[in-house]
Design a protein around this motif. Structure first.
Motif, PDB file in Angstrom:
ATOM      1  N   TYR A 159      -8.708  -5.288  10.684  1.00  0.00           N
ATOM      2  CA  TYR A 159      -9.712  -5.409   9.625  1.00  0.00           C
ATOM      3  C   TYR A 159     -10.942  -6.043  10.254  1.00  0.00           C
ATOM      4  O   TYR A 159     -10.889  -7.188  10.683  1.00  0.00           O
ATOM      5  CB  TYR A 159      -9.225  -6.305   8.485  1.00  0.00           C
ATOM      6  CG  TYR A 159      -8.002  -5.807   7.779  1.00  0.00           C
ATOM      7  CD1 TYR A 159      -8.108  -4.980   6.659  1.00  0.00           C
ATOM      8  CD2 TYR A 159      -6.733  -6.162   8.221  1.00  0.00           C
ATOM      9  CE1 TYR A 159      -6.977  -4.521   6.002  1.00  0.00           C
ATOM     10  CE2 TYR A 159      -5.595  -5.699   7.560  1.00  0.00           C
ATOM     11  CZ  TYR A 159      -5.726  -4.881   6.460  1.00  0.00           C
ATOM     12  OH  TYR A 159      -4.600  -4.421   5.812  1.00  0.00           O
ATOM     13  N   SER A 160     -12.039  -5.300  10.340  1.00  0.00           N
ATOM     14  CA  SER A 160     -13.277  -5.930  10.807  1.00  0.00           C
ATOM     15  C   SER A 160     -13.990  -6.491   9.583  1.00  0.00           C
ATOM     16  O   SER A 160     -13.867  -5.951   8.482  1.00  0.00           O
ATOM     17  CB  SER A 160     -14.155  -4.935  11.564  1.00  0.00           C
ATOM     18  OG  SER A 160     -14.619  -3.911  10.725  1.00  0.00           O
ATOM     19  N   VAL A 161     -14.714  -7.592   9.788  1.00  0.00           N
ATOM     20  CA  VAL A 161     -15.388  -8.269   8.675  1.00  0.00           C
ATOM     21  C   VAL A 161     -16.748  -8.777   9.133  1.00  0.00           C
ATOM     22  O   VAL A 161     -16.858  -9.418  10.179  1.00  0.00           O
ATOM     23  CB  VAL A 161     -14.582  -9.486   8.158  1.00  0.00           C
ATOM     24  CG1 VAL A 161     -15.272 -10.115   6.944  1.00  0.00           C
ATOM     25  CG2 VAL A 161     -13.140  -9.156   7.864  1.00  0.00           C
ATOM     26  N   SER A 162     -17.769  -8.496   8.332  1.00  0.00           N
ATOM     27  CA  SER A 162     -19.060  -9.157   8.495  1.00  0.00           C
ATOM     28  C   SER A 162     -19.572  -9.506   7.105  1.00  0.00           C
ATOM     29  O   SER A 162     -19.012  -9.059   6.103  1.00  0.00           O
ATOM     30  CB  SER A 162     -20.068  -8.256   9.225  1.00  0.00           C
ATOM     31  OG  SER A 162     -20.578  -7.271   8.356  1.00  0.00           O
ATOM     32  N   THR A 163     -20.646 -10.274   7.059  1.00  0.00           N
ATOM     33  CA  THR A 163     -21.209 -10.660   5.769  1.00  0.00           C
ATOM     34  C   THR A 163     -22.073  -9.553   5.171  1.00  0.00           C
ATOM     35  O   THR A 163     -22.646  -9.736   4.102  1.00  0.00           O
ATOM     36  CB  THR A 163     -22.012 -11.974   5.887  1.00  0.00           C
ATOM     37  OG1 THR A 163     -23.032 -11.803   6.873  1.00  0.00           O
ATOM     38  CG2 THR A 163     -21.106 -13.138   6.258  1.00  0.00           C
ATOM     39  N   ASP A 164     -22.146  -8.413   5.839  1.00  0.00           N
ATOM     40  CA  ASP A 164     -22.816  -7.243   5.269  1.00  0.00           C
ATOM     41  C   ASP A 164     -21.968  -6.704   4.114  1.00  0.00           C
ATOM     42  O   ASP A 164     -20.796  -7.050   3.957  1.00  0.00           O
ATOM     43  CB  ASP A 164     -22.954  -6.146   6.331  1.00  0.00           C
ATOM     44  CG  ASP A 164     -23.816  -6.567   7.497  1.00  0.00           C
ATOM     45  OD1 ASP A 164     -25.014  -6.776   7.293  1.00  0.00           O
ATOM     46  OD2 ASP A 164     -23.270  -6.687   8.614  1.00  0.00           O
ATOM     47  N   THR A 165     -22.537  -5.793   3.335  1.00  0.00           N
ATOM     48  CA  THR A 165     -21.791  -5.162   2.249  1.00  0.00           C
ATOM     49  C   THR A 165     -21.016  -3.947   2.767  1.00  0.00           C
ATOM     50  O   THR A 165     -21.300  -3.438   3.856  1.00  0.00           O
ATOM     51  CB  THR A 165     -22.729  -4.679   1.117  1.00  0.00           C
ATOM     52  OG1 THR A 165     -23.523  -3.601   1.625  1.00  0.00           O
ATOM     53  CG2 THR A 165     -23.606  -5.808   0.592  1.00  0.00           C
ATOM     54  N   HIS A 166     -20.081  -3.489   1.960  1.00  0.00           N
ATOM     55  CA  HIS A 166     -19.349  -2.267   2.299  1.00  0.00           C
ATOM     56  C   HIS A 166     -20.292  -1.065   2.333  1.00  0.00           C
ATOM     57  O   HIS A 166     -20.064  -0.110   3.076  1.00  0.00           O
ATOM     58  CB  HIS A 166     -18.182  -2.050   1.332  1.00  0.00           C
ATOM     59  CG  HIS A 166     -18.553  -2.049  -0.118  1.00  0.00           C
ATOM     60  ND1 HIS A 166     -18.890  -3.196  -0.796  1.00  0.00           N
ATOM     61  CD2 HIS A 166     -18.655  -1.041  -1.009  1.00  0.00           C
ATOM     62  CE1 HIS A 166     -19.183  -2.892  -2.056  1.00  0.00           C
ATOM     63  NE2 HIS A 166     -19.043  -1.587  -2.208  1.00  0.00           N
ATOM     64  N   PHE A 167     -21.379  -1.107   1.573  1.00  0.00           N
ATOM     65  CA  PHE A 167     -22.376  -0.037   1.610  1.00  0.00           C
ATOM     66  C   PHE A 167     -23.060   0.011   2.984  1.00  0.00           C
ATOM     67  O   PHE A 167     -23.302   1.083   3.540  1.00  0.00           O
ATOM     68  CB  PHE A 167     -23.438  -0.235   0.523  1.00  0.00           C
ATOM     69  CG  PHE A 167     -22.892  -0.231  -0.874  1.00  0.00           C
ATOM     70  CD1 PHE A 167     -22.358   0.935  -1.429  1.00  0.00           C
ATOM     71  CD2 PHE A 167     -22.897  -1.391  -1.633  1.00  0.00           C
ATOM     72  CE1 PHE A 167     -21.852   0.933  -2.726  1.00  0.00           C
ATOM     73  CE2 PHE A 167     -22.393  -1.394  -2.928  1.00  0.00           C
ATOM     74  CZ  PHE A 167     -21.869  -0.235  -3.476  1.00  0.00           C
ATOM     75  N   THR A 168     -23.379  -1.164   3.515  1.00  0.00           N
ATOM     76  CA  THR A 168     -23.995  -1.241   4.832  1.00  0.00           C
ATOM     77  C   THR A 168     -23.037  -0.720   5.899  1.00  0.00           C
ATOM     78  O   THR A 168     -23.442  -0.010   6.823  1.00  0.00           O
ATOM     79  CB  THR A 168     -24.427  -2.687   5.152  1.00  0.00           C
ATOM     80  OG1 THR A 168     -25.248  -3.171   4.091  1.00  0.00           O
ATOM     81  CG2 THR A 168     -25.187  -2.764   6.461  1.00  0.00           C
ATOM     82  N   HIS A 169     -21.740  -1.058   5.758  1.00  0.00           N
ATOM     83  CA  HIS A 169     -20.742  -0.546   6.705  1.00  0.00           C
ATOM     84  C   HIS A 169     -20.734   0.986   6.699  1.00  0.00           C
ATOM     85  O   HIS A 169     -20.668   1.617   7.752  1.00  0.00           O
ATOM     86  CB  HIS A 169     -19.347  -1.060   6.371  1.00  0.00           C
ATOM     87  CG  HIS A 169     -19.162  -2.534   6.545  1.00  0.00           C
ATOM     88  ND1 HIS A 169     -19.876  -3.297   7.446  1.00  0.00           N
ATOM     89  CD2 HIS A 169     -18.306  -3.383   5.943  1.00  0.00           C
ATOM     90  CE1 HIS A 169     -19.470  -4.554   7.379  1.00  0.00           C
ATOM     91  NE2 HIS A 169     -18.515  -4.631   6.467  1.00  0.00           N
ATOM     92  N   LYS A 170     -20.805   1.575   5.511  1.00  0.00           N
ATOM     93  CA  LYS A 170     -20.806   3.039   5.422  1.00  0.00           C
ATOM     94  C   LYS A 170     -22.054   3.608   6.099  1.00  0.00           C
ATOM     95  O   LYS A 170     -21.972   4.570   6.877  1.00  0.00           O
ATOM     96  CB  LYS A 170     -20.749   3.525   3.974  1.00  0.00           C
ATOM     97  CG  LYS A 170     -20.743   5.058   3.881  1.00  0.00           C
ATOM     98  CD  LYS A 170     -20.972   5.563   2.492  1.00  0.00           C
ATOM     99  CE  LYS A 170     -20.908   7.071   2.391  1.00  0.00           C
ATOM    100  NZ  LYS A 170     -21.728   7.817   3.343  1.00  0.00           N
ATOM    101  N   ALA A 171     -23.207   3.021   5.834  1.00  0.00           N
ATOM    102  CA  ALA A 171     -24.448   3.502   6.439  1.00  0.00           C
ATOM    103  C   ALA A 171     -24.383   3.413   7.962  1.00  0.00           C
ATOM    104  O   ALA A 171     -24.824   4.330   8.671  1.00  0.00           O
ATOM    105  CB  ALA A 171     -25.640   2.716   5.897  1.00  0.00           C
TER     106      ALA A 171
END
Length: 187
Positions: free
Chosen positions: A69-81
Motif C-alpha cells: 500500500y503506497s500512501v501520500s497526503t495527496d488525494t486518490h484523485f491525484t493518484h489517478k491523474a
C-alpha cells in the motif's frame, strides 16, 4: 515510543487501485502481510523511482503473500491523474492510498505537519495487524525494493519460527540463530 509490535490504528481511506477507487481500512491488513509505504508527494522526483521499483518487484511480494500500500497526503484523485500520465507510475498494480486528512501519516508518525507531507516511512505489518518493521528515510534518500523484500522474508521467517532470529545480512536459506546462554559471547 516505538511503533514496533503495536497494533495498526483504525483508519478509513480511499485508494486508487487498478482503475478504480476503493475503500481501505486497518481491517485490510488482517490475515496477510502488508507493507505500508509512505512517500512525500505525487509528481515529484525520488518518489516515482521508489514506486516504480516496488512495482517491478510487486509479483515477488505477492508470491510471499504480501500486499503493498503506497500512501501520500495527496488525494486518490491525484493518484489517478499521476497514474494516467506517468509511464513509471502506470506500472503500479498495488493500491495507492490518499491521505489528505493526514490520519494515516499521524497514525504511523511520519507526518511533516509544517509541509503537509509524509516522510519516507516503510512499515511491515504481520497478519495480526502488528507493525514488525519501521524504517524512515530523509526526503532525499530513496529506498530499495530488493532490500525490503529481504527484510520481509526475515520478518516472515521469525514470525514462523519464534525461537530463531535472523543475523545481519540474512537471506532466505541462510543459517539463523537460536538464542541461548550458550551463544553469549561466542558470536
Amino acid at each position: 515510543m516505538s511503533l514496533i509490535n503495536t497494533q495498526v490504528k483504525a483508519f478509513n481511506a480511499t485508494a486508487y487501485h487498478n482503475g478504480q477507487f476503493i475503500d481501505v481500512s486497518e481491517q485490510d491488513f488482517i490475515g496477510k502481510w502488508s507493507v505500508v509505504f509512505f512517500y512525500p508527494a505525487d509528481f515529484t522526483f525520488v518518489c516515482p523511482t521508489e514506486l516504480a521499483d516496488l512495482a517491478d518487484q510487486y509479483a515477488e511480494f505477492q508470491k510471499m503473500g504480501v500486499e503493498i500500500y503506497s500512501v501520500s497526503t495527496d488525494t486518490h484523485f491525484t493518484h489517478k491523474a499521476w497514474h494516467d500520465t506517468s509511464e513509471e507510475i502506470k506500472k503500479i498494480q498495488y493500491p495507492m492510498i490518499g491521505d489528505p486528512t493526514w490520519t494515516l501519516s499521524k497514525n504511523f508518525e511520519v507526518l511533516i505537519e509544517a509541509e503537509g507531507l509524509a516522510d519516507r516511512g516503510t512499515f511491515v505489518i504481520d497478519p495480526e495487524g502488528k507493525i514488525q518493521i519501521v524504517e524512515i528515510n530523509a526526503g532525499g534518500i530513496g529506498r530499495d525494493a530488493q532490500e525490503l523484500l529481504r527484510k520481509v522474508k526475515a520478518a516472515q521467517y521469525v514470525h514462523a519460527h519464534p525461537s530463531e532470529v535472523c543475523p545481519a545480512k540474512w537471506k532466505e536459506g541462510d543459517a539463523t540463530l537460536a538464542p541461548s546462554i550458550d551463544l553469549v559471547g561466542k558470536i
